[in-house]
Design an enzyme around this catalytic site. Sequence first.
Site, PDB file in Angstrom:
ATOM      1  N   GLY A 128       7.617 -14.046  12.134  1.00  0.00           N
ATOM      2  CA  GLY A 128       9.068 -14.207  12.187  1.00  0.00           C
ATOM      3  C   GLY A 128       9.641 -15.349  11.369  1.00  0.00           C
ATOM      4  O   GLY A 128      10.783 -15.758  11.594  1.00  0.00           O
ATOM      5  N   ASN A 174      10.590 -15.313   8.251  1.00  0.00           N
ATOM      6  CA  ASN A 174      11.747 -14.847   7.471  1.00  0.00           C
ATOM      7  C   ASN A 174      12.970 -14.681   8.363  1.00  0.00           C
ATOM      8  O   ASN A 174      14.095 -14.982   7.942  1.00  0.00           O
ATOM      9  CB  ASN A 174      11.421 -13.534   6.746  1.00  0.00           C
ATOM     10  CG  ASN A 174      10.712 -13.781   5.433  1.00  0.00           C
ATOM     11  OD1 ASN A 174      11.317 -14.274   4.494  1.00  0.00           O
ATOM     12  ND2 ASN A 174       9.417 -13.483   5.376  1.00  0.00           N
ATOM     13  N   MET A 192       5.846  -4.064   9.883  1.00  0.00           N
ATOM     14  CA  MET A 192       4.642  -3.464   9.338  1.00  0.00           C
ATOM     15  C   MET A 192       4.522  -1.962   9.618  1.00  0.00           C
ATOM     16  O   MET A 192       3.491  -1.364   9.329  1.00  0.00           O
ATOM     17  CB  MET A 192       3.395  -4.215   9.851  1.00  0.00           C
ATOM     18  CG  MET A 192       3.393  -5.701   9.499  1.00  0.00           C
ATOM     19  SD  MET A 192       3.936  -6.123   7.804  1.00  0.00           S
ATOM     20  CE  MET A 192       2.395  -5.950   6.924  1.00  0.00           C
ATOM     21  N   ARG A 193       5.586  -1.339  10.127  1.00  0.00           N
ATOM     22  CA  ARG A 193       5.546   0.125  10.317  1.00  0.00           C
ATOM     23  C   ARG A 193       6.201   0.808   9.130  1.00  0.00           C
ATOM     24  O   ARG A 193       7.164   0.302   8.563  1.00  0.00           O
ATOM     25  CB  ARG A 193       6.354   0.510  11.566  1.00  0.00           C
ATOM     26  CG  ARG A 193       5.641   0.304  12.861  1.00  0.00           C
ATOM     27  CD  ARG A 193       6.575   0.607  14.005  1.00  0.00           C
ATOM     28  NE  ARG A 193       6.812   2.045  14.184  1.00  0.00           N
ATOM     29  CZ  ARG A 193       5.990   2.859  14.818  1.00  0.00           C
ATOM     30  NH1 ARG A 193       4.875   2.404  15.339  1.00  0.00           N
ATOM     31  NH2 ARG A 193       6.277   4.145  14.946  1.00  0.00           N
ATOM     32  N   HIS A 225       8.852  -8.143   0.380  1.00  0.00           N
ATOM     33  CA  HIS A 225       7.421  -7.857   0.171  1.00  0.00           C
ATOM     34  C   HIS A 225       6.784  -9.019  -0.593  1.00  0.00           C
ATOM     35  O   HIS A 225       7.367  -9.523  -1.560  1.00  0.00           O
ATOM     36  CB  HIS A 225       7.257  -6.542  -0.613  1.00  0.00           C
ATOM     37  CG  HIS A 225       5.813  -6.167  -0.769  1.00  0.00           C
ATOM     38  ND1 HIS A 225       5.094  -5.573   0.248  1.00  0.00           N
ATOM     39  CD2 HIS A 225       4.956  -6.341  -1.797  1.00  0.00           C
ATOM     40  CE1 HIS A 225       3.850  -5.392  -0.169  1.00  0.00           C
ATOM     41  NE2 HIS A 225       3.739  -5.845  -1.402  1.00  0.00           N
ATOM     42  N   GLN A 266       9.363 -19.131  -1.159  1.00  0.00           N
ATOM     43  CA  GLN A 266      10.321 -18.410  -2.002  1.00  0.00           C
ATOM     44  C   GLN A 266      10.946 -17.237  -1.238  1.00  0.00           C
ATOM     45  O   GLN A 266      12.118 -16.920  -1.427  1.00  0.00           O
ATOM     46  CB  GLN A 266       9.652 -17.916  -3.292  1.00  0.00           C
ATOM     47  CG  GLN A 266       9.047 -19.035  -4.117  1.00  0.00           C
ATOM     48  CD  GLN A 266      10.033 -20.159  -4.394  1.00  0.00           C
ATOM     49  OE1 GLN A 266      11.188 -19.916  -4.741  1.00  0.00           O
ATOM     50  NE2 GLN A 266       9.590 -21.408  -4.232  1.00  0.00           N
ATOM     51  N   GLU A 267      10.157 -16.606  -0.361  1.00  0.00           N
ATOM     52  CA  GLU A 267      10.715 -15.517   0.459  1.00  0.00           C
ATOM     53  C   GLU A 267      11.915 -16.029   1.243  1.00  0.00           C
ATOM     54  O   GLU A 267      12.936 -15.347   1.373  1.00  0.00           O
ATOM     55  CB  GLU A 267       9.667 -14.980   1.440  1.00  0.00           C
ATOM     56  CG  GLU A 267       8.507 -14.263   0.777  1.00  0.00           C
ATOM     57  CD  GLU A 267       7.597 -13.561   1.780  1.00  0.00           C
ATOM     58  OE1 GLU A 267       8.066 -13.174   2.869  1.00  0.00           O
ATOM     59  OE2 GLU A 267       6.410 -13.393   1.460  1.00  0.00           O
TER      60      GLU A 267
END
Length: 223
Positions: free
Chosen positions: A16, A18, A94-95, A113, A177-178
């Site tokens: 979590g 992000n 991840m689904r 991603h 960076q994400e």
Amino acid sequence: MNKPKLRLGVLASGRGSNLEAIIQACSSVKIHAGVEVVISDRPQSQALEHARRNQIPAIHLDPRAYSGREEYDEAAVRLLREHRVDLVVLAGYMRLITSRLIGPYKNRIINIHPSLLPSFPGLHAHRQALEWGVRISGCTVHFVDETMDQGSIIIQAAVPVLDGDTEETLDARVLEQEHRILPQAIQYLAEDRLEISGRRVVLKSPKPMAGVNVISPLIEIGL
Ligand code: GAR
């Protein structure tokens, strides 16, 4: 901005970070958006804890309670609608999602991603990058369509791959960076500044940008 805030629904499976970056960007008013609901397929996902800590509805949607992926996604859509979500953000979800979710939210679902797509889609992107021996990797935010990790690209950031990197060290460098590009992508959408033109996503009124190049390893010959 007089426009109402963009209402986000975040789908996450894991740690979590992000989601945290998005919540932080919303609360510091860096982006004109708010997280209205967090949904996870995994009860132990830390994303649910982050949501609860921030008084955001946190829902564990248990895949075992549904007969298949379509039925599961329909249930997710019901929840997203209940919370009047404008934009669905897959943040470490991840689904694989189906047309039952993509249809109702066409061009309103984005994913982060951990590679420079179209390189290294799917699972274990960092492992794939290290095994391939690329010297530059990074992360991508893209629109989600029926393909896996192949939707139109909104924003990418590059980082060097260093000798001696492990999946963990590369992950940490990319993750930084994400946490920048995902909130930025959301803000572009909040400002209604993205135009999809075939595979290309065009940013309206971009700020002028100097030609910054990322080269790894360093150039040592004074050029
Ligand atoms: C992130 O690195 C994200 O890019 C990746 O999962 C991680 C989730 O981290 N997503 C994918 O691999 C999707 N194919 P987080 O839970 O700390 O945000």
